[in-house]
Scaffold this motif. Structure first.
Motif, PDB file in Angstrom:
ATOM      1  N   GLN A 107      55.169  -4.265 -13.743  1.00  0.00           N
ATOM      2  CA  GLN A 107      54.994  -2.816 -13.631  1.00  0.00           C
ATOM      3  C   GLN A 107      53.507  -2.491 -13.604  1.00  0.00           C
ATOM      4  OE1 GLN A 107      57.318  -0.591 -16.461  1.00  0.00           O
ATOM      5  NE2 GLN A 107      56.932   1.375 -15.464  1.00  0.00           N
ATOM      6  N   LEU A 108      53.138  -1.643 -12.665  1.00  0.00           N
ATOM      7  CA  LEU A 108      51.736  -1.229 -12.532  1.00  0.00           C
ATOM      8  C   LEU A 108      51.474   0.003 -13.373  1.00  0.00           C
ATOM      9  CD1 LEU A 108      48.910  -1.279 -11.113  1.00  0.00           C
ATOM     10  CD2 LEU A 108      49.925   0.263  -9.410  1.00  0.00           C
ATOM     11  N   TRP A 109      50.311   0.045 -13.983  1.00  0.00           N
ATOM     12  CA  TRP A 109      49.867   1.231 -14.734  1.00  0.00           C
ATOM     13  C   TRP A 109      48.494   1.645 -14.221  1.00  0.00           C
ATOM     14  CZ3 TRP A 109      53.665   3.144 -17.612  1.00  0.00           C
ATOM     15  CH2 TRP A 109      54.679   2.261 -18.014  1.00  0.00           C
ATOM     16  N   ILE A 110      48.335   2.934 -13.993  1.00  0.00           N
ATOM     17  CA  ILE A 110      47.062   3.468 -13.491  1.00  0.00           C
ATOM     18  C   ILE A 110      46.440   4.323 -14.590  1.00  0.00           C
ATOM     19  CG2 ILE A 110      45.940   4.766 -11.664  1.00  0.00           C
ATOM     20  CD1 ILE A 110      48.551   4.363 -10.003  1.00  0.00           C
ATOM     21  N   PHE A 111      45.275   3.904 -15.064  1.00  0.00           N
ATOM     22  CA  PHE A 111      44.572   4.671 -16.098  1.00  0.00           C
ATOM     23  C   PHE A 111      43.754   5.754 -15.393  1.00  0.00           C
ATOM     24  CE2 PHE A 111      45.322   2.289 -20.015  1.00  0.00           C
ATOM     25  CZ  PHE A 111      45.951   1.158 -19.493  1.00  0.00           C
ATOM     26  N   ASP A 112      44.055   6.995 -15.748  1.00  0.00           N
ATOM     27  CA  ASP A 112      43.451   8.146 -15.080  1.00  0.00           C
ATOM     28  C   ASP A 112      42.350   8.712 -15.972  1.00  0.00           C
ATOM     29  OD1 ASP A 112      42.805  10.521 -13.856  1.00  0.00           O
ATOM     30  OD2 ASP A 112      44.875  11.213 -13.608  1.00  0.00           O
ATOM     31  N   GLY A 113      41.122   8.672 -15.484  1.00  0.00           N
ATOM     32  CA  GLY A 113      39.983   9.164 -16.258  1.00  0.00           C
ATOM     33  C   GLY A 113      40.048  10.651 -16.555  1.00  0.00           C
ATOM     34  N   GLU A 114      40.904  11.366 -15.832  1.00  0.00           N
ATOM     35  CA  GLU A 114      41.006  12.809 -16.048  1.00  0.00           C
ATOM     36  C   GLU A 114      42.155  13.179 -16.981  1.00  0.00           C
ATOM     37  OE1 GLU A 114      41.163  14.703 -12.259  1.00  0.00           O
ATOM     38  OE2 GLU A 114      39.166  14.010 -11.665  1.00  0.00           O
ATOM     39  N   ARG A 115      42.838  12.186 -17.530  1.00  0.00           N
ATOM     40  CA  ARG A 115      43.973  12.487 -18.403  1.00  0.00           C
ATOM     41  C   ARG A 115      43.659  12.272 -19.885  1.00  0.00           C
ATOM     42  NH1 ARG A 115      49.055  13.221 -16.290  1.00  0.00           N
ATOM     43  NH2 ARG A 115      49.158  13.046 -14.041  1.00  0.00           N
ATOM     44  N   GLY A 116      42.393  12.013 -20.167  1.00  0.00           N
ATOM     45  CA  GLY A 116      42.013  11.874 -21.572  1.00  0.00           C
ATOM     46  C   GLY A 116      42.757  10.742 -22.253  1.00  0.00           C
ATOM     47  N   THR A 117      43.395  11.070 -23.369  1.00  0.00           N
ATOM     48  CA  THR A 117      44.080  10.028 -24.147  1.00  0.00           C
ATOM     49  C   THR A 117      45.547   9.878 -23.752  1.00  0.00           C
ATOM     50  OG1 THR A 117      44.597  11.650 -25.852  1.00  0.00           O
ATOM     51  CG2 THR A 117      42.572  10.377 -26.143  1.00  0.00           C
ATOM     52  N   SER A 118      45.956  10.551 -22.680  1.00  0.00           N
ATOM     53  CA  SER A 118      47.354  10.438 -22.251  1.00  0.00           C
ATOM     54  C   SER A 118      47.647   9.005 -21.802  1.00  0.00           C
ATOM     55  CB  SER A 118      47.632  11.390 -21.085  1.00  0.00           C
ATOM     56  OG  SER A 118      47.474  12.714 -21.515  1.00  0.00           O
ATOM     57  N   PRO A 119      48.924   8.630 -21.870  1.00  0.00           N
ATOM     58  CA  PRO A 119      49.283   7.275 -21.433  1.00  0.00           C
ATOM     59  C   PRO A 119      48.957   7.098 -19.952  1.00  0.00           C
ATOM     60  CG  PRO A 119      51.112   8.333 -22.599  1.00  0.00           C
ATOM     61  CD  PRO A 119      50.076   9.383 -22.365  1.00  0.00           C
ATOM     62  N   PRO A 120      48.763   5.843 -19.533  1.00  0.00           N
ATOM     63  CA  PRO A 120      48.506   5.604 -18.112  1.00  0.00           C
ATOM     64  C   PRO A 120      49.713   6.002 -17.261  1.00  0.00           C
ATOM     65  CG  PRO A 120      48.896   3.540 -19.269  1.00  0.00           C
ATOM     66  CD  PRO A 120      48.791   4.602 -20.313  1.00  0.00           C
ATOM     67  N   VAL A 121      49.443   6.232 -15.998  1.00  0.00           N
ATOM     68  CA  VAL A 121      50.486   6.665 -15.069  1.00  0.00           C
ATOM     69  C   VAL A 121      51.274   5.444 -14.574  1.00  0.00           C
ATOM     70  CG1 VAL A 121      50.919   7.739 -12.819  1.00  0.00           C
ATOM     71  CG2 VAL A 121      49.154   8.665 -14.339  1.00  0.00           C
ATOM     72  N   ASP A 122      52.568   5.583 -14.580  1.00  0.00           N
ATOM     73  CA  ASP A 122      53.446   4.534 -14.065  1.00  0.00           C
ATOM     74  C   ASP A 122      53.232   4.403 -12.554  1.00  0.00           C
ATOM     75  OD1 ASP A 122      55.531   2.946 -13.232  1.00  0.00           O
ATOM     76  OD2 ASP A 122      57.130   4.242 -13.984  1.00  0.00           O
ATOM     77  N   GLY A 123      52.866   3.205 -12.123  1.00  0.00           N
ATOM     78  CA  GLY A 123      52.611   2.974 -10.696  1.00  0.00           C
ATOM     79  C   GLY A 123      53.738   2.272  -9.984  1.00  0.00           C
TER      80      GLY A 123
END
Lengths: 259, 204
Positions: free
Chosen positions: A191-207
């Motif tokens: 499973q891919l995870w995308i860490f979004d610099g604009e989401r602060g401490t939110s979990p990474p986005v499921d890719g």
């Protein structure tokens, strides 16, 4: 977050979908244990849609049925009619979306091509809409970033090489792998995870969840982000249970890509 | 439901088409059985296609969406649990999720009636799958008990693919009222299905 608010978000998600802020709110509640993700609302919506749908189903275009069968044949690596299993083809291979060329050539040619694809590796002969070709075209347009994969800390990482290509404007991209161990989808999936610099401490986005059929061949996998990604700063691939997870424990990070 | 005289079956007849409506296609699909995969396309593609046509602005978008949905289905077939619901519900859950994600990704509200109506409609085999489904029967009963406003909002949202803002504009209801009707209606439907809600406990 209250239980009522969780329920509202889950219902709205099932009926209309959530915007990015609401998805993040729900993800935080699930991550913190305040909420439990269940598909009961999605199931209720699916059945209700069938009941409310009071018109006869429209005819499925025959060309679409052919494409669905080709996709299935590629995915499961079989030839319709013979039930004979063929060699594995990378699962990312899908039928061209718009060309009727395959229809004109007929099913025997398509089946033969599948065998050849399995022999040579799909990337070398992929159709116009193959992930490999689409990746090349994305790179050629010059709008995408390309980052090399590095080995992750997991002892199940193998020796992955390749890269990730991401077009932020299109919210799309591709991962290319070689050396990532082949998996049995019934046992585990990547499973891919995308860490979004604009989401602060939110979990990474499921890719998206994907499989590797053969570690020795290049496999190109389209990225399937479940949320809008503002600024992708790191891409990480984890090993998860079949079907993937909503929030990863990140127990097995097999590969990472970052600037 | 009887077929009109001009009916054209949407997919060709299949060599091996002896599976009964009660057997699990998805279990065989997960095992990669070719006949099951073909049965699955034949049985469910009509319902998926109808839904995709309502969510997508063009025929090409709808066809691409259906391809994505069935690829998701092949990947997910092994997760199907008969005790958690019917196969048609499982398939349509995947379809709706994919269509919603797709719509949101391109930042485009679903557009209704943007596709040409088909010249011929068929008494599609998938309707049989729907008619004989136990869950569908339960929800049909629940629908009959919904308040008219709840049913209207759900129909506009689920069948016609309208956003909550579009439903509010078309009905003149405040946005909060639209959401409230939809939520209460769906709660009744879920109760009728006998699915407990882990957030709230068993409402029944």
């Amino acid at each position: 977050m209250s239980a009522d608010r969780c329920t509202e978000l889950l219902i709205d998600r099932a009926i209309w979908g959530l915007d990015a802020a609401e998805e993040a709110e729900l993800a935080r509640a699930i991550e913190s244990g305040e909420s439990e993700f269940d598909l009961g609302w999605e199931r209720a919506v699916a059945v209700a849609t069938l009941v409310l749908e009071d018109e006869p189903a429209a005819i499925v275009p025959p060309e679409l049925v052919e494409r669905l069968e080709r996709d299935a044949a590629n995915y499961f690596s079989f030839e319709f009619g013979s039930q004979r299993k063929l060699r594995a083809v990378p699962p990312a291979a899908v039928a061209p979306r718009t060309s009727n060329a395959w229809s004109r050539l007929g099913w025997f040619v398509a089946a033969a091509a599948i065998i050849v694809a399995a022999w040579l590796g799909w990337d070398r002969i992929g159709g116009d809409a193959s992930p490999a070709r689409a990746r090349s075209e994305m790179l050629a347009r010059g709008d995408a970033i390309r980052l090399d994969w590095s080995r992750g800390p997991s002892d199940r990482a193998g020796d992955p090489t390749g890269d990730v290509v991401w077009d932020a404007h299109a919210q799309a991209g591709f991962m290319r792998f070689r050396g990532l161990p082949a998996n049995d989808p019934a046992e585990f999936q990547y499973q891919l995870w995308i860490f979004d610099g604009e989401r602060g401490t939110s979990p990474p986005v499921d890719g998206g969840v994907f499989d590797i059929a053969n570690a020795t061949l290049d496999t190109v996998v389209p990225i399937d982000p479940k949320l809008l990604v503002g600024k992708a700063v790191t891409f990480a691939v984890t090993i998860e249970r079949p079907g993937g997870v909503v929030v990863s424990e990140q127990e097995h990070i097999v590969t990472l890509a970052k600037p | 439901m009887s077929a009109p005289a001009s009916v054209m079956r949407p997919v060709p007849a299949f060599v091996n088409d002896e599976r009964s409506m009660t057997e699990s296609i998805l279990r065989d699909v997960a095992d990669g059985k070719a006949n099951a995969v073909r049965d699955c396309i034949r049985r469910f593609s009509g319902s998926v296609w109808s839904l995709a046509r309502r969510f997508c602005p063009t025929q090409q978008d709808a066809e691409d969406a259906v391809q994505d949905i069935f690829l998701d289905l092949w990947k997910s077939a092994s997760r199907y649990d008969p005790s958690a619901g019917s196969e048609i519900a499982f398939v349509m859950t995947i379809a709706r999720r994919r269509l919603i994600d797709r719509t949101r990704r391109v930042s485009r509200a679903p557009s209704i009636q943007s596709l040409p109506e088909p010249e011929i409609v068929a008494d599609h085999p998938t309707r049989d799958a729907v008619e004989f489904d136990e869950e569908v029967a339960k929800v049909r009963e629940a629908m009959d008990r919904l308040r008219p406003e709840q049913r209207e909002v759900l129909t506009m949202s689920l069948v016609q693919g309208h956003t909550h803002q579009q439903v509010a504009e078309r009905t003149g209801m405040p946005l909060g009222t639209v959401k409230s009707h939809a939520r209460r209606g769906l709660m009744r439907i879920r109760d009728m299905l006998g699915v407990s809600d882990p957030q709230q406990g068993d409402r029944s």
